[in-house]
Scaffold this active site. Sequence first.
Site, PDB file in Angstrom:
ATOM      1  CB  THR A 214       1.028   4.683   4.089  1.00 57.23           C
ATOM      2  OG1 THR A 214      -0.256   5.590   3.978  1.00 57.23           O
ATOM      3  CG2 THR A 214       1.901   5.023   2.998  1.00 57.23           C
TER       4      THR A 214
ATOM      5  CB  VAL B  53      -1.090   0.054   1.333  1.00 59.39           C
ATOM      6  CG1 VAL B  53      -1.629   1.291   1.463  1.00 59.39           C
ATOM      7  CG2 VAL B  53      -1.923  -1.170   1.110  1.00 59.39           C
ATOM      8  CG  LEU B  54       2.924   2.100  -3.084  1.00 62.63           C
ATOM      9  CD1 LEU B  54       3.240   2.194  -4.632  1.00 62.63           C
ATOM     10  CD2 LEU B  54       4.090   1.632  -2.323  1.00 62.63           C
ATOM     11  CB  SER B  55      -1.819   6.447  -1.424  1.00 59.42           C
ATOM     12  OG  SER B  55      -3.235   5.366  -1.442  1.00 59.42           O
ATOM     13  N   GLY B  56      -2.223   6.694   1.451  1.00 66.70           N
ATOM     14  CA  GLY B  56      -2.906   6.713   2.931  1.00 66.70           C
ATOM     15  C   GLY B  56      -4.672   6.744   2.583  1.00 66.70           C
TER      16      GLY B  56
END
Length: 191
Positions: free
Chosen positions: A84, A73-76
């Site tokens: 993240t 997972v690269l974003s919030g």
Amino acid sequence: MGVGNDIPINSSDFNNKQNITNDKGAINGLMSLVLRVISNILHVIITGFCLIVIASFVILSVCYVGGYHPYIVLSGSMEPNIHTGSLCMINTNVPYGDIEKGCIIAFQAGDTMVTHRVVNITDKGIETKGDANAVSDSIITTDKNYKGLNCLSIPYLGYVYQFVQTPKGWIILATVLFGLLILRLIIGKVE
């Protein structure tokens, strides 16, 4: 007196030499003990490190063969439920038709893999939204870009997984392991 130049030995001189010898023996014994302890600790660290690497490889291989694919997972957009840097395991065996409202799914959006919650299912496809986002995604997920159902997320493990997939990560891991092995050998020879 006797024959020759007899030098009288003072008994306190003899005791001092014996004490110095005893002190050196005690220091050597203590150093030997410290080195054995350090050697044992290094042995445990090296063995544990190797077991973790091997177990991780086996577990991820079995998961992958079984249809569970890891994604980072690269974003919030899914905070606070999925952080993240989390490592998500996506079950690619779950058919598109079995997805229900509220499920967290993974889908391809251009070059990006997205993991979002299903908020609506229509005849056109599945509408998703990140839990932290105010509005739903502008993309409809169909059976063509659907990847699978999120079954597990492990916070922050994605950072480690991403790091060890790079050449720099492999070099650092190999260097640390090699350094620990060399240190273990050096300490073993000193003992």
